[in-house]
Write a protein that holds these residues in place. Structure first.
Motif, short mmCIF file in Angstrom:
data_model
loop_
_atom_site.label_atom_id
_atom_site.label_comp_id
_atom_site.label_asym_id
_atom_site.label_seq_id
_atom_site.Cartn_x
_atom_site.Cartn_y
_atom_site.Cartn_z
N TRP A 17 -30.65 40.64 -21.62
CA TRP A 17 -30.91 40.51 -23.06
C TRP A 17 -31.54 39.15 -23.37
O TRP A 17 -32.51 39.07 -24.12
CB TRP A 17 -29.61 40.70 -23.84
N ILE A 18 -30.99 38.10 -22.77
CA ILE A 18 -31.54 36.75 -22.98
C ILE A 18 -32.99 36.70 -22.52
O ILE A 18 -33.86 36.18 -23.23
CB ILE A 18 -30.69 35.69 -22.25
N GLU A 20 -35.13 39.08 -22.32
CA GLU A 20 -35.97 39.85 -23.24
C GLU A 20 -36.32 39.04 -24.49
O GLU A 20 -37.40 39.22 -25.05
CB GLU A 20 -35.26 41.13 -23.67
N HIS A 21 -35.40 38.20 -24.94
CA HIS A 21 -35.58 37.47 -26.20
C HIS A 21 -36.07 36.04 -26.03
O HIS A 21 -36.34 35.36 -27.01
CB HIS A 21 -34.26 37.49 -26.98
N ARG A 22 -36.19 35.59 -24.82
CA ARG A 22 -36.55 34.20 -24.56
C ARG A 22 -37.95 33.83 -25.04
O ARG A 22 -38.18 32.70 -25.45
CB ARG A 22 -36.46 33.92 -23.06
N ARG A 23 -38.87 34.76 -25.02
CA ARG A 23 -40.23 34.47 -25.49
C ARG A 23 -40.28 34.30 -27.00
O ARG A 23 -41.04 33.50 -27.51
CB ARG A 23 -41.19 35.57 -25.06
N GLU A 24 -39.46 35.08 -27.70
CA GLU A 24 -39.42 35.01 -29.16
C GLU A 24 -38.68 33.76 -29.63
O GLU A 24 -39.04 33.19 -30.66
CB GLU A 24 -38.70 36.23 -29.73
N ASP A 25 -37.64 33.39 -28.91
CA ASP A 25 -36.81 32.26 -29.30
C ASP A 25 -36.45 31.46 -28.05
O ASP A 25 -35.57 31.85 -27.29
CB ASP A 25 -35.53 32.76 -29.98
N LEU A 31 -29.44 31.52 -27.64
CA LEU A 31 -29.46 32.86 -27.05
C LEU A 31 -28.20 33.13 -26.23
O LEU A 31 -27.67 34.23 -26.25
CB LEU A 31 -30.71 33.02 -26.18
N GLN A 34 -25.42 33.91 -28.64
CA GLN A 34 -25.59 35.26 -29.20
C GLN A 34 -25.24 36.33 -28.17
O GLN A 34 -24.59 37.33 -28.49
CB GLN A 34 -27.02 35.45 -29.68
N ARG A 38 -22.53 39.27 -28.38
CA ARG A 38 -23.05 40.64 -28.32
C ARG A 38 -22.40 41.44 -27.19
O ARG A 38 -22.09 42.63 -27.34
CB ARG A 38 -24.56 40.60 -28.13
#
Length: 60
Positions: A17-18, A20-25, A31, A34, A38
């Protein structure tokens, strides 16, 4: 990048999950917090998550 994934399913899911979201944030600490909530990580799992990313940073 080849890494050894931890054996715990919650921990693997949190890392996925991290990533996947690392590029956005790019705020890794945010992260990680979160992901811990989660995926309902236990304190030892949270420590393993922090160690995973510390070792990843050290290998760069």
């Amino acid at each position: 990048m080849t890494t050894i994934m931890p054996g715990d399913k919650n921990l693997r899911n949190a890392i996925a999950w991290i990533e996947e979201h690392r590029r956005e944030d790019p705020d890794l600490k945010k992260l990680m917090a979160q992901a811990a909530m989660r995926f309902d990580l236990t304190p030892p799992e949270e420590l393993a998550l922090a160690r995973f990313y510390r070792e990843e940073a050290g290998s760069r």
